[in-house]
Structures are given as structure tokens and as C-alpha cells.
Write a protein that holds these residues in place. Structure first.
Motif, PDB file in Angstrom:
ATOM      1  N   GLN A 139       0.814  -1.221   0.000  1.00 30.60           N
ATOM      2  CA  GLN A 139       0.000   0.000   0.000  1.00 30.60           C
ATOM      3  C   GLN A 139       0.849   1.272   0.000  1.00 30.60           C
ATOM      4  N   GLU A 140       1.923   1.253   0.770  1.00 30.40           N
ATOM      5  CA  GLU A 140       2.774   2.448   0.870  1.00 30.40           C
ATOM      6  C   GLU A 140       3.394   2.787  -0.495  1.00 30.40           C
TER       7      GLU A 140
ATOM      8  N   LYS B 298       0.702   3.983  -3.024  1.00 33.02           N
ATOM      9  CA  LYS B 298       0.329   5.386  -2.824  1.00 33.02           C
ATOM     10  C   LYS B 298       1.421   6.317  -3.350  1.00 33.02           C
ATOM     11  N   LYS B 299       2.699   5.930  -3.145  1.00 31.66           N
ATOM     12  CA  LYS B 299       3.818   6.737  -3.614  1.00 31.66           C
ATOM     13  C   LYS B 299       3.820   6.815  -5.145  1.00 31.66           C
TER      14      LYS B 299
ATOM     15  N   SER C  65       1.209   6.281  -7.163  1.00 30.13           N
ATOM     16  CA  SER C  65       0.004   7.008  -7.557  1.00 30.13           C
ATOM     17  C   SER C  65       0.213   8.518  -7.434  1.00 30.13           C
ATOM     18  N   LYS C  66       0.831   8.942  -6.343  1.00 25.92           N
ATOM     19  CA  LYS C  66       1.107  10.371  -6.137  1.00 25.92           C
ATOM     20  C   LYS C  66       2.097  10.873  -7.186  1.00 25.92           C
TER      21      LYS C  66
ATOM     22  N   GLN D  43      -5.569   3.922 -10.112  1.00 31.58           N
ATOM     23  CA  GLN D  43      -6.379   3.305  -9.059  1.00 31.58           C
ATOM     24  C   GLN D  43      -5.600   2.143  -8.456  1.00 31.58           C
ATOM     25  N   ILE D  44      -5.581   2.066  -7.133  1.00 32.83           N
ATOM     26  CA  ILE D  44      -4.927   0.959  -6.446  1.00 32.83           C
ATOM     27  C   ILE D  44      -5.920  -0.201  -6.374  1.00 32.83           C
TER      28      ILE D  44
ATOM     29  N   LEU E 109      -1.626  -1.568  -9.616  1.00 36.03           N
ATOM     30  CA  LEU E 109      -2.239  -0.283  -9.932  1.00 36.03           C
ATOM     31  C   LEU E 109      -2.769  -0.319 -11.349  1.00 36.03           C
TER      32      LEU E 109
END
Length: 163
Positions: free
Chosen positions: A104-105, A108-109, A111-112, A125-126, A131
Motif C-alpha cells: 500500500q505504501e 500510494k507513492k 500514484s502520487k 487506481q490501487i 495499480l
């Protein structure tokens, strides 16, 4: 017009890792500098590899041979997570675990990173350990792939299901 998309995954070809391990076993068995050191490498469960040797340096040397074989088989070194050699009785043991999936970490990194530095209109989208990246323009997806290949992330990424 429908969106184009692709998936970002972090998968390991276990057969190639097994081939690299078998090649390392052969080389360690034949090389003169490993004679009499008790050096060995073997699977320890599904996702761990155990290296044994009579000294810390020999355990590190076996790891170097294994890394060399992994690279020659076309795999990324980012899939390996080697621990420190620990003294166990009269021998040193080193546990190397295989990293698979995007946690998850990291998701998110990534995706950002896509939102901040990628082209406008890109959606990331995760979905579990992968992704899904989508956009109206295929060229934007190509730009995202090159962006991620250019970044030094601590996981090995593959881009699949491009449509």
C-alpha cells in the motif's frame, strides 16, 4: 471513446529465480575458492533463500554469485531483500527474501508520482497489489511508463495488460 489502460504490477518469475539458484549451487560446488568453506545456497520455503558458509565473507560471496545469476536471467535485483549474515553454531546463515507485489505504501507513492509529474487526465487506481492506470490518450500512458522507468523506486515494476 473508451479509456486506454495498463496495469502496474511487481511479479517474480519463480522459475527464473529457481534457475539462477540452481546455477549458483553448481558454481559454488565447482569453484576453488568455495572448497572446504561449507558454502551452500538453497530454498527455505516458497519465498526465502538461505545461504550458509563458515565465514561472513564467504556468505557474502555466495550472495554476489547469486545476484550475478539473477541479473543474467533478466530479473531485477530489486526483488531480493538480503538480511545480514548471522552466526548460528559454527556457520553463518543469511536469509534472502523475495519481494513480490506492490504494498500500500509504495502504491500510494507511485500514484502520487503519477498525479504530480504525469500528464493531466491520467487516473491511477490501487487494486490490491497492483495499480490500474487509465487515460483517454495512449500517448499519455506511454509517458507514464517512461516516467516510472526513469524513477529509482525500490521495487521492480512490470507494465501489463496494455489496451
Amino acid at each position: 471513446m473508451a479509456d486506454s489502460s495498463f496495469d502496474i504490477v511487481s511479479k517474480i518469475d519463480h522459475q527464473e529465480v529457481d534457475n539462477a539458484l540452481n546455477q549458483t549451487v553448481k558454481e559454488v560446488g565447482h569453484r576453488f575458492d568455495f572448497k572446504g568453506t561449507g558454502a551452500s545456497i538453497s530454498w527455505s520455503g516458497q519465498t526465502n533463500i538461505e545461504i550458509k558458509a563458515n565465514s561472513e565473507e564467504r556468505a557474502g560471496a555466495v550472495l554476489d554469485v547469486f545476484k550475478d545469476k539473477v541479473v543474467k536471467r533478466g530479473l531485477s535485483l530489486k526483488i531480493l531483500d538480503a538480511g545480514e549474515p548471522k552466526l548460528s553454531g559454527k556457520e553463518y546463515r543469511m536469509l534472502v527474501s523475495l519481494k513480490e507485489g506492490i504494498d500500500q505504501e509504495n502504491a500510494k507513492k507511485i500514484s502520487k508520482l503519477i498525479r504530480d509529474e504525469g500528464p493531466k487526465g491520467i487516473k491511477a487506481q490501487i487494486q490490491g497489489e497492483e495499480l490500474r492506470v487509465s487515460s483517454k490518450k495512449k500517448d499519455d500512458l506511454q509517458d507514464v511508463i517512461s516516467l516510472l522507468k526513469g524513477k529509482d523506486l525500490d521495487i521492480a515494476l512490470q507494465f501489463v495488460n496494455y489496451r
